[in-house]
Motif scaffolding. Structure first.
Motif, PDB file in Angstrom:
ATOM      1  N   LYS A  99      -7.859-106.858   3.678  1.00 49.22           N
ATOM      2  CA  LYS A  99      -8.266-105.964   4.769  1.00 49.22           C
ATOM      3  C   LYS A  99      -8.911-104.691   4.218  1.00 49.22           C
ATOM      4  O   LYS A  99      -9.896-104.190   4.782  1.00 49.22           O
ATOM      5  N   ILE A 100      -8.365-104.171   3.123  1.00 51.04           N
ATOM      6  CA  ILE A 100      -8.931-102.962   2.505  1.00 51.04           C
ATOM      7  C   ILE A 100     -10.331-103.248   1.961  1.00 51.04           C
ATOM      8  O   ILE A 100     -11.266-102.448   2.141  1.00 51.04           O
ATOM      9  N   ILE A 101     -10.489-104.415   1.313  1.00 51.27           N
ATOM     10  CA  ILE A 101     -11.807-104.765   0.751  1.00 51.27           C
ATOM     11  C   ILE A 101     -12.836-104.922   1.865  1.00 51.27           C
ATOM     12  O   ILE A 101     -13.956-104.394   1.768  1.00 51.27           O
ATOM     13  N   ARG A 102     -12.467-105.637   2.928  1.00 50.24           N
ATOM     14  CA  ARG A 102     -13.408-105.818   4.039  1.00 50.24           C
ATOM     15  C   ARG A 102     -13.709-104.501   4.730  1.00 50.24           C
ATOM     16  O   ARG A 102     -14.860-104.239   5.111  1.00 50.24           O
ATOM     17  N   PHE A 103     -12.689-103.682   4.907  1.00 52.00           N
ATOM     18  CA  PHE A 103     -12.903-102.380   5.539  1.00 52.00           C
ATOM     19  C   PHE A 103     -13.833-101.511   4.680  1.00 52.00           C
ATOM     20  O   PHE A 103     -14.724-100.834   5.200  1.00 52.00           O
ATOM     21  N   GLY A 104     -13.625-101.561   3.373  1.00 53.03           N
ATOM     22  CA  GLY A 104     -14.496-100.794   2.478  1.00 53.03           C
ATOM     23  C   GLY A 104     -15.930-101.269   2.539  1.00 53.03           C
ATOM     24  O   GLY A 104     -16.865-100.455   2.544  1.00 53.03           O
ATOM     25  N   ALA A 105     -16.119-102.606   2.586  1.00 50.65           N
ATOM     26  CA  ALA A 105     -17.481-103.151   2.672  1.00 50.65           C
ATOM     27  C   ALA A 105     -18.145-102.759   3.983  1.00 50.65           C
ATOM     28  O   ALA A 105     -19.338-102.420   4.013  1.00 50.65           O
ATOM     29  N   GLU A 106     -17.385-102.795   5.080  1.00 54.82           N
ATOM     30  CA  GLU A 106     -17.943-102.413   6.368  1.00 54.82           C
ATOM     31  C   GLU A 106     -18.289-100.927   6.406  1.00 54.82           C
ATOM     32  O   GLU A 106     -19.314-100.527   6.976  1.00 54.82           O
ATOM     33  N   CYS A 107     -17.451-100.107   5.808  1.00 55.33           N
ATOM     34  CA  CYS A 107     -17.746 -98.672   5.745  1.00 55.33           C
ATOM     35  C   CYS A 107     -18.984 -98.412   4.901  1.00 55.33           C
ATOM     36  O   CYS A 107     -19.820 -97.569   5.254  1.00 55.33           O
ATOM     37  N   LEU A 108     -19.100 -99.143   3.796  1.00 52.89           N
ATOM     38  CA  LEU A 108     -20.267 -98.983   2.935  1.00 52.89           C
ATOM     39  C   LEU A 108     -21.543 -99.391   3.657  1.00 52.89           C
ATOM     40  O   LEU A 108     -22.597 -98.758   3.479  1.00 52.89           O
ATOM     41  N   ALA A 109     -21.437-100.419   4.490  1.00 57.61           N
ATOM     42  CA  ALA A 109     -22.605-100.853   5.256  1.00 57.61           C
ATOM     43  C   ALA A 109     -23.033 -99.811   6.279  1.00 57.61           C
ATOM     44  O   ALA A 109     -24.198 -99.751   6.665  1.00 57.61           O
ATOM     45  N   GLY A 110     -22.091 -98.982   6.722  1.00 52.68           N
ATOM     46  CA  GLY A 110     -22.403 -97.981   7.732  1.00 52.68           C
ATOM     47  C   GLY A 110     -22.820 -96.638   7.182  1.00 52.68           C
ATOM     48  O   GLY A 110     -23.159 -95.726   7.949  1.00 52.68           O
ATOM     49  N   VAL A 111     -22.811 -96.485   5.861  1.00 54.43           N
ATOM     50  CA  VAL A 111     -23.211 -95.208   5.259  1.00 54.43           C
ATOM     51  C   VAL A 111     -24.723 -95.028   5.418  1.00 54.43           C
ATOM     52  O   VAL A 111     -25.491 -95.932   5.076  1.00 54.43           O
ATOM     53  N   PRO A 112     -25.196 -93.896   5.915  1.00 55.07           N
ATOM     54  CA  PRO A 112     -26.643 -93.665   6.046  1.00 55.07           C
ATOM     55  C   PRO A 112     -27.341 -93.757   4.702  1.00 55.07           C
ATOM     56  O   PRO A 112     -26.793 -93.356   3.666  1.00 55.07           O
ATOM     57  N   SER A 113     -28.556 -94.287   4.723  1.00 54.35           N
ATOM     58  CA  SER A 113     -29.285 -94.487   3.477  1.00 54.35           C
ATOM     59  C   SER A 113     -29.564 -93.173   2.760  1.00 54.35           C
ATOM     60  O   SER A 113     -29.626 -93.138   1.527  1.00 54.35           O
ATOM     61  N   ILE A 114     -29.718 -92.086   3.516  1.00 56.74           N
ATOM     62  CA  ILE A 114     -29.972 -90.793   2.879  1.00 56.74           C
ATOM     63  C   ILE A 114     -28.777 -90.347   2.055  1.00 56.74           C
ATOM     64  O   ILE A 114     -28.917 -89.723   0.998  1.00 56.74           O
ATOM     65  N   ILE A 115     -27.554 -90.697   2.509  1.00 56.50           N
ATOM     66  CA  ILE A 115     -26.343 -90.373   1.756  1.00 56.50           C
ATOM     67  C   ILE A 115     -26.269 -91.209   0.487  1.00 56.50           C
ATOM     68  O   ILE A 115     -25.917 -90.707  -0.590  1.00 56.50           O
ATOM     69  N   LEU A 116     -26.602 -92.498   0.605  1.00 59.40           N
ATOM     70  CA  LEU A 116     -26.623 -93.347  -0.586  1.00 59.40           C
ATOM     71  C   LEU A 116     -27.675 -92.858  -1.579  1.00 59.40           C
ATOM     72  O   LEU A 116     -27.466 -92.921  -2.801  1.00 59.40           O
ATOM     73  N   GLY A 117     -28.800 -92.369  -1.059  1.00 61.43           N
ATOM     74  CA  GLY A 117     -29.822 -91.821  -1.930  1.00 61.43           C
ATOM     75  C   GLY A 117     -29.333 -90.594  -2.673  1.00 61.43           C
ATOM     76  O   GLY A 117     -29.569 -90.435  -3.876  1.00 61.43           O
ATOM     77  N   LEU A 118     -28.637 -89.722  -1.959  1.00 61.52           N
ATOM     78  CA  LEU A 118     -28.081 -88.526  -2.592  1.00 61.52           C
ATOM     79  C   LEU A 118     -27.029 -88.896  -3.627  1.00 61.52           C
ATOM     80  O   LEU A 118     -26.978 -88.319  -4.726  1.00 61.52           O
ATOM     81  N   PHE A 119     -26.184 -89.884  -3.293  1.00 57.41           N
ATOM     82  CA  PHE A 119     -25.175 -90.357  -4.251  1.00 57.41           C
ATOM     83  C   PHE A 119     -25.834 -90.929  -5.498  1.00 57.41           C
ATOM     84  O   PHE A 119     -25.424 -90.639  -6.629  1.00 57.41           O
ATOM     85  N   GLY A 120     -26.863 -91.752  -5.302  1.00 61.00           N
ATOM     86  CA  GLY A 120     -27.573 -92.321  -6.443  1.00 61.00           C
ATOM     87  C   GLY A 120     -28.252 -91.260  -7.281  1.00 61.00           C
ATOM     88  O   GLY A 120     -28.289 -91.354  -8.518  1.00 61.00           O
ATOM     89  N   PHE A 121     -28.778 -90.231  -6.619  1.00 62.30           N
ATOM     90  CA  PHE A 121     -29.425 -89.142  -7.354  1.00 62.30           C
ATOM     91  C   PHE A 121     -28.415 -88.409  -8.238  1.00 62.30           C
ATOM     92  O   PHE A 121     -28.678 -88.137  -9.410  1.00 62.30           O
ATOM     93  N   VAL A 122     -27.242 -88.100  -7.673  1.00 65.62           N
ATOM     94  CA  VAL A 122     -26.227 -87.368  -8.437  1.00 65.62           C
ATOM     95  C   VAL A 122     -25.669 -88.223  -9.568  1.00 65.62           C
ATOM     96  O   VAL A 122     -25.536 -87.758 -10.714  1.00 65.62           O
ATOM     97  N   LEU A 123     -25.355 -89.502  -9.261  1.00 65.11           N
ATOM     98  CA  LEU A 123     -24.700 -90.349 -10.263  1.00 65.11           C
ATOM     99  C   LEU A 123     -25.674 -90.865 -11.317  1.00 65.11           C
ATOM    100  O   LEU A 123     -25.469 -90.665 -12.518  1.00 65.11           O
ATOM    101  N   PHE A 124     -26.718 -91.547 -10.884  1.00 67.05           N
ATOM    102  CA  PHE A 124     -27.597 -92.227 -11.829  1.00 67.05           C
ATOM    103  C   PHE A 124     -28.657 -91.297 -12.432  1.00 67.05           C
ATOM    104  O   PHE A 124     -28.914 -91.345 -13.639  1.00 67.05           O
ATOM    105  N   VAL A 125     -29.269 -90.466 -11.574  1.00 64.81           N
ATOM    106  CA  VAL A 125     -30.347 -89.610 -12.067  1.00 64.81           C
ATOM    107  C   VAL A 125     -29.798 -88.442 -12.881  1.00 64.81           C
ATOM    108  O   VAL A 125     -30.303 -88.145 -13.977  1.00 64.81           O
ATOM    109  N   MET A 126     -28.738 -87.783 -12.369  1.00 62.38           N
ATOM    110  CA  MET A 126     -28.231 -86.572 -13.012  1.00 62.38           C
ATOM    111  C   MET A 126     -27.104 -86.858 -14.010  1.00 62.38           C
ATOM    112  O   MET A 126     -27.233 -86.554 -15.188  1.00 62.38           O
ATOM    113  N   LYS A 127     -25.999 -87.454 -13.529  1.00 63.77           N
ATOM    114  CA  LYS A 127     -24.831 -87.636 -14.392  1.00 63.77           C
ATOM    115  C   LYS A 127     -25.082 -88.622 -15.527  1.00 63.77           C
ATOM    116  O   LYS A 127     -24.738 -88.363 -16.681  1.00 63.77           O
TER     117      LYS A 127
END
Length: 278
Positions: free
Chosen positions: A100-128
């Motif tokens: 249930k936790i795995i499915r809930f996490g996947a569903e939450c991840l699917a609902g994250v706005p793309s701009i937030i994922l872009g910001l996360f990718g920028f901080v993690l992959f581009v900067m860190k």
């Protein structure tokens, strides 16, 4: 006042048909509008020439290469993770708080706005991780975005394989892993491929994630560490800045045709999969 059941049924049916027709008309209008303005720009020179003068002239070849690289990296990273997660959920666990936790996490991840994922990718992959604006940063960020789609479609495809197939294998002394790799997954492959094809369509049309992580370089990328501009980002910049609306419409036409072909392929695979087990 109570309506006659037959009359109410006809009214509801007419309403549903009207809404369906309106949806189809909107789709047709978009396709025709983009095609009329964009297809005249689509020529071999437009497809295979470099971008010149910030997009005012030239073609879109670098954006096609960048889009292909980004999609390939995203699929290479997300496909094994998504399919393996689905196999674990369906074959190796029973319904519990963990699943249930795995499915809930996947569903939450699917609902994250793309701009937030872009910001996360920028901080993690581009900067860190100091990968910079690159194909690798963009592909890794896109893989996070398409992962929930692959997990859910693969899980449903595996569930659709009849349980009798597994029971027959076990009765013959076949191990669980052999049953999964030689019986379950091959029979679920059309459904899994549907999820992968849909993920390709989403990757091709994504703008925010790619803009934050892959950059907007006009050059054709030659390595995973080069920056690049995808077709969606190129269209966005051309239209927003008003640099060249004809080239923007031409890019939009290529994007639209690509996504339509991908959706038709996914629908064909899904129809084949459903027909196989219906």
């Amino acid at each position: 006042m109570r309506l006659d059941p037959l009359l109410s049924q006809r009214l509801i049916k007419s309403l549903l048909w009207s809404l369906t027709g309106l949806t189809i008309l909107v789709l047709i209008f978009i396709i025709v509008f983009v095609s009329v303005h964009g297809l005249p720009q689509v020529t071999p020179q437009f497809l295979f020439s470099e971008i010149r003068d910030m997009g005012r002239e030239g073609g879109i070849f670098p954006t096609i290469v960048t889009t292909a690289y980004l999609t390939l990296v995203a699929l290479v990273v997300a496909s094994p993770l998504g399919v393996a997660t689905a196999i674990y959920l369906v074959e190796y666990t029973r319904e519990s708080w963990i699943t249930k936790i795995i499915r809930f996490g996947a569903e939450c991840l699917a609902g994250v706005p793309s701009i937030i994922l872009g910001l996360f990718g920028f901080v993690l992959f581009v900067m860190k991780m100091q990968l910079g604006w690159s194909i690798l940063s963009g592909g890794l960020s896109l893989s996070i975005m398409i992962l929930p789609t692959i997990i859910r479609t693969s899980e449903e495809a595996l569930k659709a394989v009849p349980t009798d197939y597994r029971q027959v294998c076990y009765s013959l002394g076949v191990t669980k892993w052999q049953t999964i790799t030689r019986v379950v997954v091959p029979n679920a492959l059309p459904g899994i491929m549907t999820g992968l094809v849909l993920s390709i369509g989403r990757s091709i049309g994504e703008t925010a994630v790619v803009l934050f992580t892959a950059g907007a370089s006009l050059r054709t990328p030659t390595t995973l560490f080069d920056s690049g501009r995808s077709m969606a980002v190129h269209f966005y910049i051309l239209a927003r800045e008003g640099l060249s609306m004809p080239n923007a419409y031409g890019t939009a036409a290529i994007l639209m045709i690509s996504i339509l072909l991908i959706n038709v392929t996914a629908y064909s695979l899904m129809t084949r999969f459903i027909g196989k087990y219906s």
